[in-house]
Structures are given as C-alpha cells and as structure tokens.
Design an enzyme around this catalytic site. Structure first.
Site, PDB file in Angstrom:
ATOM      1  N   TYR A 142      69.336  50.295  37.828  1.00 59.57           N
ATOM      2  CA  TYR A 142      68.307  50.343  38.880  1.00 59.57           C
ATOM      3  C   TYR A 142      67.457  49.067  38.889  1.00 59.57           C
ATOM      4  O   TYR A 142      66.979  48.646  39.925  1.00 59.57           O
ATOM      5  CB  TYR A 142      67.361  51.529  38.648  1.00 59.57           C
ATOM      6  CG  TYR A 142      67.776  52.827  39.293  1.00 59.57           C
ATOM      7  CD1 TYR A 142      69.012  53.401  39.029  1.00 59.57           C
ATOM      8  CD2 TYR A 142      66.909  53.498  40.153  1.00 59.57           C
ATOM      9  CE1 TYR A 142      69.373  54.602  39.606  1.00 59.57           C
ATOM     10  CE2 TYR A 142      67.265  54.701  40.737  1.00 59.57           C
ATOM     11  CZ  TYR A 142      68.493  55.249  40.463  1.00 59.57           C
ATOM     12  OH  TYR A 142      68.843  56.443  41.031  1.00 59.57           O
ATOM     13  N   LYS A 189      78.832  56.608  28.916  1.00 57.55           N
ATOM     14  CA  LYS A 189      80.215  56.219  29.245  1.00 57.55           C
ATOM     15  C   LYS A 189      80.615  55.182  28.205  1.00 57.55           C
ATOM     16  O   LYS A 189      80.957  54.037  28.515  1.00 57.55           O
ATOM     17  CB  LYS A 189      80.245  55.677  30.690  1.00 57.55           C
ATOM     18  CG  LYS A 189      81.632  55.449  31.255  1.00 57.55           C
ATOM     19  CD  LYS A 189      82.388  56.716  31.588  1.00 57.55           C
ATOM     20  CE  LYS A 189      83.811  56.374  31.989  1.00 57.55           C
ATOM     21  NZ  LYS A 189      84.687  57.555  32.127  1.00 57.55           N
ATOM     22  N   ASP A 221      81.583  61.637  32.900  1.00 63.10           N
ATOM     23  CA  ASP A 221      82.528  62.338  33.799  1.00 63.10           C
ATOM     24  C   ASP A 221      82.778  63.752  33.279  1.00 63.10           C
ATOM     25  O   ASP A 221      82.771  64.731  34.048  1.00 63.10           O
ATOM     26  CB  ASP A 221      83.839  61.541  33.976  1.00 63.10           C
ATOM     27  CG  ASP A 221      84.388  60.975  32.672  1.00 63.10           C
ATOM     28  OD1 ASP A 221      83.735  61.091  31.619  1.00 63.10           O
ATOM     29  OD2 ASP A 221      85.512  60.430  32.710  1.00 63.10           O
ATOM     30  N   ASP A 245      70.068  60.419  37.264  1.00 69.41           N
ATOM     31  CA  ASP A 245      69.822  60.680  38.687  1.00 69.41           C
ATOM     32  C   ASP A 245      70.916  61.588  39.241  1.00 69.41           C
ATOM     33  O   ASP A 245      70.651  62.586  39.909  1.00 69.41           O
ATOM     34  CB  ASP A 245      69.796  59.343  39.442  1.00 69.41           C
ATOM     35  CG  ASP A 245      69.553  59.536  40.921  1.00 69.41           C
ATOM     36  OD1 ASP A 245      68.627  60.304  41.269  1.00 69.41           O
ATOM     37  OD2 ASP A 245      70.285  58.945  41.731  1.00 69.41           O
ATOM     38  N   ASP A 249      70.742  66.066  40.160  1.00 69.70           N
ATOM     39  CA  ASP A 249      71.006  66.696  41.470  1.00 69.70           C
ATOM     40  C   ASP A 249      72.121  67.729  41.314  1.00 69.70           C
ATOM     41  O   ASP A 249      72.072  68.821  41.873  1.00 69.70           O
ATOM     42  CB  ASP A 249      71.448  65.660  42.515  1.00 69.70           C
ATOM     43  CG  ASP A 249      70.276  65.123  43.336  1.00 69.70           C
ATOM     44  OD1 ASP A 249      69.178  64.992  42.773  1.00 69.70           O
ATOM     45  OD2 ASP A 249      70.480  64.830  44.540  1.00 69.70           O
TER      46      ASP A 249
HETATM   47  C1  IPM Z   1      65.005  60.500  42.290  1.00 70.70           C
HETATM   48  C2  IPM Z   1      65.336  59.795  43.567  1.00 70.70           C
HETATM   49  C3  IPM Z   1      65.034  58.304  43.412  1.00 70.70           C
HETATM   50  C4  IPM Z   1      65.934  57.773  42.319  1.00 70.70           C
HETATM   51  C5  IPM Z   1      65.153  57.483  44.693  1.00 70.70           C
HETATM   52  C6  IPM Z   1      64.326  58.036  45.827  1.00 70.70           C
HETATM   53  C7  IPM Z   1      64.851  56.027  44.459  1.00 70.70           C
HETATM   54  O1  IPM Z   1      66.653  60.019  43.933  1.00 70.70           O
HETATM   55  O2  IPM Z   1      63.828  60.447  41.876  1.00 70.70           O
HETATM   56  O3  IPM Z   1      65.896  61.098  41.698  1.00 70.70           O
HETATM   57  O4  IPM Z   1      67.090  57.423  42.574  1.00 70.70           O
HETATM   58  O5  IPM Z   1      65.472  57.688  41.181  1.00 70.70           O
HETATM   59 MN    MN Z   2      67.722  61.402  42.653  1.00 73.37          MN
END
Ligand code: IPM
Ligand code: MN
Length: 371
Positions: A142, A189, A221, A245, A249
């Site tokens: 990042y 990884k 993975d 990240d 999700d």
């Molecule tokens: C999160 C979001 C952020 C990230 C974005 C909005 C930059 O997806 O906080 O998980 O990738 O860290």
């Molecule tokens: Mn995110």
C-alpha cells in the site's frame, strides 16, 4: 470521562451510519455520566469536492488534537473507473493512517447464533466462529514506491517491510491471543515473497516470548480457503496489509453481512474506529445501510479507553436488536427497519433496558412506539 472525538464521516453511507454511532455514544455518555464532545471534519470525495484535498490540513489537525477518531467510509464511483485520476478519496484514509501511525488494524469476526442462517455458508461451518484479524496498516505494498513508465505501459508497486514494523503489530497480536484462545496464525506467502519470509522469521522470534500461545503459519491462498471451509480453527490471524484487507472482506461472509464488521486502527498515540465496509454509494440516503458495524466500532472505541462496561452495554444492545431481527434489509429483507430505526432501538435499549424488555413482545408484532 471526557473524550474529544473527531468525526470523519466521509462519503456515501458514511454520514448516515456514523450519525447512529454518535447517537449511541451520546446515550452511553448520558447513562454513565461521561462527557463526549464530537468535532466533525471533512475527508474523502466530499473533501476533494470542497477543498481539492482528500485529507485537508484542518482535518488532520482536528484528528491530532482529538482523543479518538470515529470514521465513516470513503469512496465515490466517479473515481473508481478513472485510472488517470490524480487525487482519489482513498488517499485521504491512507494518508491519515500514515500520519497518525495507525499501524494495527484490528477486525473481529464473529458468528451470531441468531444469524447463522443468514450467511451463504452452512450453519455447521460457521457456528462458534470467533476470530480477530490483526492487519498491519501502514506499510507493505500500500505504501511502497509506486511508478508507471513514461509510455504508461509498465507499472510497479513495491512491497517493503522492516523488522520493526513487523515486531510492533506481532506483539499486539500475541497479547490479544493470550487473553483469548492462545493461538496466532500468521498468514503470508512465504513460499514466494521475501517480505513474507521476513515476517516468518521475526514473528517466530517473538512467539517464544509468549509461552503457552501457539504460532501457526498458513499461506494466504490456503488461508482464503480455510476461512470459508473451517473458520473456527482460527483465533488470532496476523497478517500484512493487503492480505489483511482481502481476507477480512472474505471473513465478513461468516457474520452474514459486511454491515456488521467493526474495526479499530491503533498506533502508539492515536486510535481510529471504523466499519470495514465501504461507502456503498448505491444505498446512500435510502435508509437501508446497516449501522451496526459503525456502532460496534464505537464499542471498540470505548474498549480502547477501558470503558468496558459501556462497551459491553452496546454489544448487548446490538445482540438484542439482532435477536429480535430489528435489522436493516441486508439481514432482514421483510422487516422494513431503516438505518435510523435500528440505531434508535439500540439507543433506547441502552437508555432504558428494562422498558425495552417489557416491550419486546410488542416490538415483534410491530406495535411498539419505541421505534
Ligand atoms: C479498508 C478499505 C481501505 C483499504 C480502502 C478504502 C483504502 O478497503 O479499510 O479495508 O484498502 O485499506
Ligand atoms: Mn478493505
């Protein structure tokens, strides 16, 4: 306690969900006699529209002077499909994380019994899941050097980690595991990436300082598969920025909705609390956004200041709303409860738990005046 809280509600559904957590924090302040002062500041696409900068200096100053930050969401579709955009809303959040040194992003993932059938995953797979993800937040790909050649045909993002960056979050992850089920899984990884091999080395060295807590390794993975195959094997997941990240999700599927997942971003001096979901532009202003992730982020804020009874109260109120299916359409499609209805129920539960209990029967049949 006196707390000065910077409120950066941002874009899309950010303002409407954050409004609910402010309401809840005010109810807590009232009940437990605290004094919470909220100061709003611009961030993200709305800040670009108004000032040209996704993180205006004034916003950064507000955060630097606050005890904690409550963050909503950022992002706007008008930037997503424009690879040439020079300024992006997301830069505001990334710059803020870096400027405040928020190196550890903590994301709890739990399966609520009342929601086991809301997840697309099978009930017996997700039952009893209780994971907390420790995601490194201020380094890695990042924040590495980015470049594109002059012709615009080759691009590069550098992934770099230092020993110190790995050490500080690793200690936090092990301390958390000690108070939980005493297991840390490092997701990396290491069969391909040099940074991952450094993570393994540094984390292994630290693990010996925490006897009684086990350390396991998993390639990302495989981890992505294990999270949906057998999530209850995990306790604390420790990982670098981008893997964290992605898998957080993915893990939100376990809870039944991404609208439930809260997070805390912690540094040496500052702390920011935000839902893990994005700005969900399609839902903006429609009253359908789930406020619970933001409300649970407010509970994490209270934890951070050791207001544990208060945080527990919020979690109890949230669990109660979920049990009664007082939830937005992502969890209760036929219920007709808006973002504000859910927030108000939780607020009133905190203010007067007894009255809500007495009224429960009525709420179920829709006769209550409470919401
Ligand atoms: C999160 C979001 C952020 C990230 C974005 C909005 C930059 O997806 O906080 O998980 O990738 O860290
Ligand atoms: Mn995110």
């Amino acid at each position: 306690m006196n707390l000065h809280i910077a409120v950066l509600s941002g874009d899309g559904i950010g303002p409407e969900v954050t409004q609910q957590s402010i309401k809840i924090l005010q109810a807590i302040a009232e009940k437990y006699q605290h004094n919470f002062i909220f100061e709003e500041a611009l961030v993200g696409a709305i800040a670009i529209d108004k000032t040209g900068n996704p993180l205006p200096q004034k916003t950064l100053d507000t955060c630097l002077n606050a005890d904690a930050i409550l963050f909503g969401a950022i992002g706007d579709p008008k930037y997503d499909n424009n690879p040439d955009a020079k300024v992006r809303p997301e830069q505001g959040l990334l710059a803020l994380r870096k400027a405040l040194g928020l190196y550890a992003n903590i994301r709890p993932v739990k399966a609520y019994d009342a929601l086991l059938d809301k997840s697309p995953l099978k009930r017996h797979i997700i039952q009893d899941t209780d994971i907390v993800i420790y995601r490194e937040l201020t380094s890695g790909i990042y924040f590495g050097e980015k470049s594109r050649n002059e012709a615009g045909t080759v691009a590069s993002d550098l992934c770099t980690y230092s020993k110190e960056e790995i050490e500080r979050i690793t200690h936090l992850a092990f301390k958390a595991a000690q108070k939980r089920n005493k297991k840390v899984t490092l997701v990396d990884k290491a069969n391909v990436l040099e940074t991952s091999r450094l993570w393994r080395k540094v984390v292994s060295e630290i693990a010996v300082q925490y006897p009684g807590t086990t350390l396991e390794f998993l390639f990302v993975d495989n981890a992505a598969m294990q999270i949906v195959l057998n999530p209850s094997q995990f306790d604390v997941i420790l990982t670098e920025n981008m893997f964290g990240d992605i898998i957080s999700d993915e893990a939100s599927i376990i809870g039944g909705s991404i609208g439930l997942l809260a997070s805390a971003s912690i540094g040496e001096k500052y702390a920011l609390f935000e839902p893990i979901h994005g700005s969900y532009p399609q839902a903006t202003g429609r009253g359908i956004a789930n406020p619970i992730a933001s409300i649970l982020s407010a509970a994490m804020l209270l934890d951070h200041f050791n207001l544990l009874e208060e945080a527990t109260m919020i979690r109890k109120a949230v669990a109660h709303a979920i049990e009664l299916e007082i939830c937005t359409p992502d969890l209760n499609a036929s219920g007709d409860y808006s973002t504000d209805n859910v927030g108000t129920f939780i607020e009133e539960y905190i203010a007067d738990t007894e009255a809500i209990h007495i009224n429960c029967g009525n709420i179920r049949v829709g006769q209550s005046t409470i919401i």
